[in-house]
Structure formats: structure tokens, C-alpha cells
Motif scaffolding. Structure first.
Motif, PDB file in Angstrom:
ATOM      1  N   LEU A 177       0.820  -1.071  -0.061  1.00  0.00           N
ATOM      2  CA  LEU A 177      -0.096  -0.033  -0.096  1.00  0.00           C
ATOM      3  C   LEU A 177       0.754   1.400  -0.039  1.00  0.00           C
ATOM      4  O   LEU A 177       0.225   2.440  -0.401  1.00  0.00           O
ATOM      5  CB  LEU A 177      -0.848   0.036   1.264  1.00  0.00           C
ATOM      6  N   PHE A 178       2.012   1.064   0.266  1.00  0.00           N
ATOM      7  CA  PHE A 178       3.084   2.272   0.493  1.00  0.00           C
ATOM      8  C   PHE A 178       3.970   2.212  -0.885  1.00  0.00           C
ATOM      9  O   PHE A 178       5.008   3.095  -0.713  1.00  0.00           O
ATOM     10  CB  PHE A 178       3.952   2.033   1.758  1.00  0.00           C
ATOM     11  N   ALA A 179       3.488   1.830  -1.692  1.00  0.00           N
ATOM     12  CA  ALA A 179       4.262   1.987  -3.143  1.00  0.00           C
ATOM     13  C   ALA A 179       4.307   3.275  -3.741  1.00  0.00           C
ATOM     14  O   ALA A 179       5.240   3.736  -4.194  1.00  0.00           O
ATOM     15  CB  ALA A 179       3.994   0.843  -3.864  1.00  0.00           C
ATOM     16  N   GLY A 180       3.170   3.966  -3.413  1.00  0.00           N
ATOM     17  CA  GLY A 180       3.181   5.308  -3.747  1.00  0.00           C
ATOM     18  C   GLY A 180       2.775   6.174  -2.639  1.00  0.00           C
ATOM     19  O   GLY A 180       2.320   5.888  -1.618  1.00  0.00           O
ATOM     20  N   TYR A 181       2.832   7.626  -3.133  1.00  0.00           N
ATOM     21  CA  TYR A 181       2.568   8.574  -2.149  1.00  0.00           C
ATOM     22  C   TYR A 181       0.832   8.742  -2.150  1.00  0.00           C
ATOM     23  O   TYR A 181       0.154   8.361  -2.993  1.00  0.00           O
ATOM     24  CB  TYR A 181       2.971   9.982  -2.577  1.00  0.00           C
ATOM     25  N   VAL A 182       0.557   9.386  -0.855  1.00  0.00           N
ATOM     26  CA  VAL A 182      -0.955   9.426  -0.910  1.00  0.00           C
ATOM     27  C   VAL A 182      -1.250  10.808  -1.951  1.00  0.00           C
ATOM     28  O   VAL A 182      -0.657  11.747  -1.882  1.00  0.00           O
ATOM     29  CB  VAL A 182      -1.204  10.110   0.594  1.00  0.00           C
ATOM     30  N   GLU A 183      -2.312  10.717  -2.530  1.00  0.00           N
ATOM     31  CA  GLU A 183      -2.675  11.692  -3.565  1.00  0.00           C
ATOM     32  C   GLU A 183      -2.865  13.042  -2.735  1.00  0.00           C
ATOM     33  O   GLU A 183      -3.390  13.216  -1.917  1.00  0.00           O
ATOM     34  CB  GLU A 183      -3.664  11.350  -4.229  1.00  0.00           C
ATOM     35  N   SER A 184      -2.619  14.207  -3.469  1.00  0.00           N
ATOM     36  CA  SER A 184      -2.602  15.553  -2.980  1.00  0.00           C
ATOM     37  C   SER A 184      -3.978  15.937  -2.806  1.00  0.00           C
ATOM     38  O   SER A 184      -4.393  16.631  -1.522  1.00  0.00           O
ATOM     39  CB  SER A 184      -2.115  16.667  -3.782  1.00  0.00           C
ATOM     40  N   GLU A 185      -5.006  15.489  -3.621  1.00  0.00           N
ATOM     41  CA  GLU A 185      -6.436  15.782  -3.401  1.00  0.00           C
ATOM     42  C   GLU A 185      -6.962  15.104  -2.071  1.00  0.00           C
ATOM     43  O   GLU A 185      -7.559  15.512  -1.289  1.00  0.00           O
ATOM     44  CB  GLU A 185      -7.012  15.224  -4.222  1.00  0.00           C
ATOM     45  N   LEU A 186      -6.508  13.935  -1.927  1.00  0.00           N
ATOM     46  CA  LEU A 186      -6.832  13.133  -0.514  1.00  0.00           C
ATOM     47  C   LEU A 186      -6.225  13.682   0.617  1.00  0.00           C
ATOM     48  O   LEU A 186      -6.766  13.802   1.677  1.00  0.00           O
ATOM     49  CB  LEU A 186      -6.377  11.762  -0.547  1.00  0.00           C
ATOM     50  N   ILE A 187      -4.915  14.090   0.509  1.00  0.00           N
ATOM     51  CA  ILE A 187      -4.444  14.726   1.703  1.00  0.00           C
ATOM     52  C   ILE A 187      -5.009  16.062   2.048  1.00  0.00           C
ATOM     53  O   ILE A 187      -5.357  16.485   3.345  1.00  0.00           O
ATOM     54  CB  ILE A 187      -2.926  15.314   1.213  1.00  0.00           C
ATOM     55  N   GLU A 188      -5.545  16.700   1.154  1.00  0.00           N
ATOM     56  CA  GLU A 188      -6.268  18.007   1.313  1.00  0.00           C
ATOM     57  C   GLU A 188      -7.589  17.763   1.982  1.00  0.00           C
ATOM     58  O   GLU A 188      -7.999  18.430   2.864  1.00  0.00           O
ATOM     59  CB  GLU A 188      -6.547  18.779   0.066  1.00  0.00           C
ATOM     60  N   ASP A 189      -8.334  16.650   1.577  1.00  0.00           N
ATOM     61  CA  ASP A 189      -9.333  16.269   2.087  1.00  0.00           C
ATOM     62  C   ASP A 189      -9.540  15.743   3.681  1.00  0.00           C
ATOM     63  O   ASP A 189     -10.205  16.240   4.518  1.00  0.00           O
ATOM     64  CB  ASP A 189     -10.255  15.059   1.164  1.00  0.00           C
ATOM     65  N   ILE A 190      -8.268  15.226   3.865  1.00  0.00           N
ATOM     66  CA  ILE A 190      -8.107  14.525   5.167  1.00  0.00           C
ATOM     67  C   ILE A 190      -7.739  15.988   6.143  1.00  0.00           C
ATOM     68  O   ILE A 190      -8.327  15.933   7.490  1.00  0.00           O
ATOM     69  CB  ILE A 190      -7.045  13.848   5.241  1.00  0.00           C
ATOM     70  N   ARG A 191      -7.173  16.590   5.651  1.00  0.00           N
ATOM     71  CA  ARG A 191      -6.758  18.194   6.558  1.00  0.00           C
ATOM     72  C   ARG A 191      -7.841  18.694   6.900  1.00  0.00           C
ATOM     73  O   ARG A 191      -8.099  19.187   7.804  1.00  0.00           O
ATOM     74  CB  ARG A 191      -5.605  18.600   5.844  1.00  0.00           C
ATOM     75  N   LYS A 192      -8.604  19.034   5.563  1.00  0.00           N
ATOM     76  CA  LYS A 192      -9.922  19.934   5.865  1.00  0.00           C
ATOM     77  C   LYS A 192     -10.809  19.159   6.742  1.00  0.00           C
ATOM     78  O   LYS A 192     -11.425  19.825   7.739  1.00  0.00           O
ATOM     79  CB  LYS A 192     -10.429  20.077   4.439  1.00  0.00           C
ATOM     80  N   ALA A 193     -11.206  17.972   6.616  1.00  0.00           N
ATOM     81  CA  ALA A 193     -12.127  17.400   7.653  1.00  0.00           C
ATOM     82  C   ALA A 193     -11.490  17.255   9.105  1.00  0.00           C
ATOM     83  O   ALA A 193     -12.408  17.555   9.913  1.00  0.00           O
ATOM     84  CB  ALA A 193     -12.299  15.818   7.228  1.00  0.00           C
ATOM     85  N   THR A 194     -10.353  17.189   9.361  1.00  0.00           N
ATOM     86  CA  THR A 194      -9.606  17.185  10.867  1.00  0.00           C
ATOM     87  C   THR A 194      -9.867  18.572  11.348  1.00  0.00           C
ATOM     88  O   THR A 194     -10.259  18.767  12.253  1.00  0.00           O
ATOM     89  CB  THR A 194      -8.140  16.376  10.618  1.00  0.00           C
TER      90      THR A 194
END
Length: 236
Positions: A177-194
Motif C-alpha cells: 500500500l506504501f508503494a506510492g504517495y498519498v494523492e494530494s487531493e486526498l491529503i487536502e480532504d483529510i486535513r480539511k475534515a480534521t
């Protein structure tokens, strides 16, 4: 303006983040991290909060956890934060606040986002440029979830266990699961929700959370959530 009350539901995973005031360091050495983890273990057990993933950075902490009751995480973080500040101020001969206000959190839809939160949390040191691979960082749960290191702080989430029935194969599949980076859009969604105390999930999940809690977890909504009656009948 009154503070917005948090939404927390028994058995529903949450992403928690706590930062140092003005992004100042909250860990000056590894012993500080050991002290923090010791109290995290103590209070997570006391208040019946299962810890699934974590990372301790220089000036903030991420925790992925599930409470047995609606008040567990709040009680855990209040007790942990109070004890750690007392230790830190005494150790470094300082006074005053250490934290940037209250901790922040968001509910997480397990089916769609839980493993993404595992990746987001455990890749934090890589995104920060501290290490090239998450296995090189000792103060996260990656070595437990990906390499099989034992920790009495960790409780495996059912979705993590469902990756593979065989333990060794599960570790291998998790590392993939860690072969690639977390997508920037998902990072933004996580940060906004938190940061805003929202729910991270699809519309069905959000409506169900609103129905159970009576509070809005969708950005821009006020008052009783739209569709709250319908959401009560939504199955998992």
C-alpha cells in the motif's frame, strides 16, 4: 462565539491531531516521546480507546483510534495532554501552554478511508523529508503494521486484519500500500475534515453520522442535517 462541540461515536474510527502552540516543538528528545507514549498507553486503556496507527513528529502528533464510547477520546486526550504538559514544563523549566488549543479530529468511514488514514499518518515523516522510507522512522506505527514489531499500544482494526488472513502475507500486502504517495487531493480532504471537525467519507456515511449525533459534519451546513430521517435507516 461558543466552541463547536466534537462529534464522536462509539466504534467509529477517528483521526486525531494535536499540535504545539505556534507550531513549537513538543518533543525535544526521544525521552519526551517515550513519556508521551507511556501516557498514551495508560489513558487509551483507561478510557477504552483502541489505537490503530500513530506518528509522533517534532511539533505535532497524529493518532488513528476507535473509542468504545462517545467520550473516550476526549477523556484520553485531556488526561494525556495535561500530564504531558506538566512533565514538559518541569523538564524544561518553562510555564504556560504547550498545545495549540484543543486537539482536532474527524470521524472516518472505515470501508473507504481507513487504510488511507494509515498511509497518511505513517508517511508523515517521509512527506516532511525526515526519512526516505517509513520503516526508517521509529516513532510511528509503521514498524508494527508493516513489519510485525510488537507493541502493547497497538490494536489492529478489523479492516487492517481483513487485508489478508495470513499474518505474514498481511504484512507484505500492507507494505504494498506504501508503494506510492498519498494523492494530494486526498491529503487536502483529510486535513480539511480534521481541522474543521467534519466527517471523512461518502454522503451516506455523513448523513448517518448526522442522524446519530444530531450535529452537522458536512461543510457549510447549519442546523438539523438535511436527510436526517432517511439516514437513520441506512445500513453499514
Amino acid at each position: 462565539m461558543p466552541r463547536k462541540s466534537r462529534v464522536s461515536l462509539a466504534g467509529v474510527a477517528e483521526h486525531v491531531i494535536q499540535r504545539g502552540n505556534n507550531r513549537q516543538a513538543i518533543f525535544a528528545c526521544e525521552n519526551d516521546m517515550k513519556v508521551y507514549v507511556t501516557w498514551l498507553k495508560q489513558y487509551s486503556k483507561k478510557y477504552k480507546v483502541a489505537i490503530h496507527a500513530w506518528v509522533l513528529m517534532t511539533n505535532h502528533v497524529h493518532i488513528l483510534c476507535s473509542p468504545a464510547n462517545h467520550s473516550g477520546i476526549s477523556q484520553m486526550m485531556q488526561s494525556l495532554g495535561r500530564m504531558y504538559v506538566m512533565y514538559f514544563n518541569r523538564a524544561y523549566k518553562r510555564s504556560g501552554t504547550l498545545w495549540e488549543g484543543r486537539y482536532r479530529s474527524c470521524l472516518v468511514q472505515s470501508e473507504q478511508y481507513l487504510l488511507e488514514l494509515y498511509r497518511y499518518i505513517e508517511l508523515n515523516p517521509v512527506r516532511a523529508g525526515m526519512v526516505q522510507d517509513p520503516s526508517e522512522y521509529s516513532w510511528s506505527s509503521y514498524q508494527c503494521n508493516a513489519l510485525g514489531k510488537q507493541s502493547d499500544l497497538l490494536t489492529a482494526h478489523p479492516n487492517y486484519l481483513a487485508i489478508n488472513q495470513d499474518a505474514n502475507n498481511r504484512l507484505a500486502d500492507y507494505r504494498k500500500l506504501f508503494a506510492g504517495y498519498v494523492e494530494s487531493e486526498l491529503i487536502e480532504d483529510i486535513r480539511k475534515a480534521t481541522n474543521k471537525g467534519l466527517a471523512l467519507g461518502n454522503e451516506q456515511f455523513k448523513f448517518k453520522v448526522e442522524a446519530l449525533s444530531g450535529r452537522s459534519v458536512i461543510e457549510g451546513k447549519r442546523g438539523r442535517p438535511i436527510g436526517w430521517k432517511k439516514a437513520v435507516d441506512v445500513s453499514d
